[in-house]
Design a protein around this motif. Structure first.
Motif, PDB file in Angstrom:
ATOM      1  N   UNK A  96      12.952  -7.256  -2.802  1.00 17.04           N
ATOM      2  CA  UNK A  96      11.859  -7.210  -3.759  1.00 17.04           C
ATOM      3  C   UNK A  96      10.602  -6.515  -3.275  1.00 17.04           C
ATOM      4  N   UNK A  97      10.705  -5.711  -2.221  1.00 19.79           N
ATOM      5  CA  UNK A  97       9.532  -5.047  -1.653  1.00 19.79           C
ATOM      6  C   UNK A  97       9.198  -3.781  -2.444  1.00 19.79           C
ATOM      7  N   UNK A  98       7.978  -3.734  -2.990  1.00 19.62           N
ATOM      8  CA  UNK A  98       7.493  -2.538  -3.673  1.00 19.62           C
ATOM      9  C   UNK A  98       6.807  -1.623  -2.665  1.00 19.62           C
ATOM     10  N   UNK A  99       6.755  -0.347  -2.985  1.00 20.66           N
ATOM     11  CA  UNK A  99       6.112   0.625  -2.107  1.00 20.66           C
ATOM     12  C   UNK A  99       4.830   1.111  -2.771  1.00 20.66           C
ATOM     13  N   UNK A 100       3.669   0.596  -2.320  1.00 25.30           N
ATOM     14  CA  UNK A 100       2.422   1.034  -2.931  1.00 25.30           C
ATOM     15  C   UNK A 100       2.020   2.450  -2.540  1.00 25.30           C
ATOM     16  N   UNK A 101       2.586   2.950  -1.464  1.00 25.28           N
ATOM     17  CA  UNK A 101       2.317   4.340  -1.091  1.00 25.28           C
ATOM     18  C   UNK A 101       3.571   4.950  -0.483  1.00 25.28           C
ATOM     19  N   UNK A 102       3.694   6.238  -0.647  1.00 32.84           N
ATOM     20  CA  UNK A 102       4.884   6.940  -0.176  1.00 32.84           C
ATOM     21  C   UNK A 102       4.468   8.346   0.222  1.00 32.84           C
ATOM     22  N   UNK A 103       4.998   8.824   1.340  1.00 32.18           N
ATOM     23  CA  UNK A 103       4.658  10.168   1.807  1.00 32.18           C
ATOM     24  C   UNK A 103       5.939  10.940   2.093  1.00 32.18           C
ATOM     25  N   UNK A 104       6.076  12.100   1.485  1.00 26.34           N
ATOM     26  CA  UNK A 104       7.213  12.991   1.736  1.00 26.34           C
ATOM     27  C   UNK A 104       6.692  14.205   2.475  1.00 26.34           C
ATOM     28  N   UNK A 105       7.247  14.456   3.643  1.00 24.20           N
ATOM     29  CA  UNK A 105       6.873  15.636   4.416  1.00 24.20           C
ATOM     30  C   UNK A 105       8.041  16.603   4.395  1.00 24.20           C
ATOM     31  N   UNK A 106       7.822  17.791   3.876  1.00 32.73           N
ATOM     32  CA  UNK A 106       8.884  18.782   3.694  1.00 32.73           C
ATOM     33  C   UNK A 106       8.501  20.048   4.458  1.00 32.73           C
ATOM     34  N   UNK A 107       9.327  20.417   5.423  1.00 29.85           N
ATOM     35  CA  UNK A 107       9.099  21.654   6.166  1.00 29.85           C
ATOM     36  C   UNK A 107      10.059  22.702   5.624  1.00 29.85           C
TER      37      UNK A 107
END
Length: 195
Positions: A96-107
């Motif tokens: 039940x853990x929500x993700x309040x922030x998310x970061x995608x790093x794409x090279x």
């Protein structure tokens, strides 16, 4: 120094682990239109489930009972082709853990094979993704904390790019044409509310 009779109280708050699943897919776009980026089928994965070629996987367990996760043949494209890319991130938390922030790093490095793009970058509402380009410098896209990604939900980033035409390819690469490199890293942050 703690001696007999001293009182010590502390509340430890441990952030629950986040769990995300990342799919990175590519497909040929027949007319190089933005509408084709929204197609449900025809996306290519490195590995896909035996019962659904559009479902990416890492291991057999990702595919369900009796199904296997199979290596897919490389997607071969001709010079001048238009390609669509999508990066889908799913919150697969079972606690039940929500993700309040998310970061995608794409090279993204094009090794000289792309003529244009990334173009028609489609971002989920609220995402910030500056300097989206092919120069080999990391591109960081972030999901602001106001729009948490709840368990079972996913977000998708899409874009397209065109390969150089045959004459350009022959002039630049008299031997083998190098493959473009696209490396994606995803980091999530879960709630740290002790309640």
């Amino acid at each position: 120094t703690v001696t007999s009779g001293d009182l010590c109280a502390a509340e430890a708050c441990f952030r629950p682990p986040c769990a995300v699943y990342v799919e990175k897919q590519v497909r040929c776009l027949d007319t190089c239109s933005d509408a084709e980026l929204n197609a449900a089928d025809g996306w290519h994965c490195d590995k896909a489930c035996s019962n659904d070629a559009n479902k990416c996987c890492d291991v057999n367990a990702d595919c369900g009972a009796g199904q296997t996760c199979d290596q897919q043949p490389a997607l071969e494209v001709a010079p001048g082709a238009c390609l669509g890319y999508r990066i889908r991130v799913t919150n697969i938390s079972t606690t039940g853990v929500s993700l309040p922030s998310l970061k995608i790093t794409d090279t993204m490095s094009n090794t000289g094979v792309f003529q244009s793009g990334p173009a028609s970058v489609m971002l989920p509402t609220g995402w910030v993704c500056p300097n989206f380009n092919w120069d080999g410098v990391q591109v960081t896209c972030t999901l602001p904390g106001a729009n948490p990604l709840d368990p079972g939900e996913n977000e998708t980033i899409k874009f397209k790019s065109e390969l150089k035409d045959p004459a350009q390819m022959d002039a630049m690469f008299p031997g083998a044409i190098p493959d473009p490199v696209n490396t994606v890293v995803v980091n999530g942050s879960s709630s740290d509310d002790c309640g």
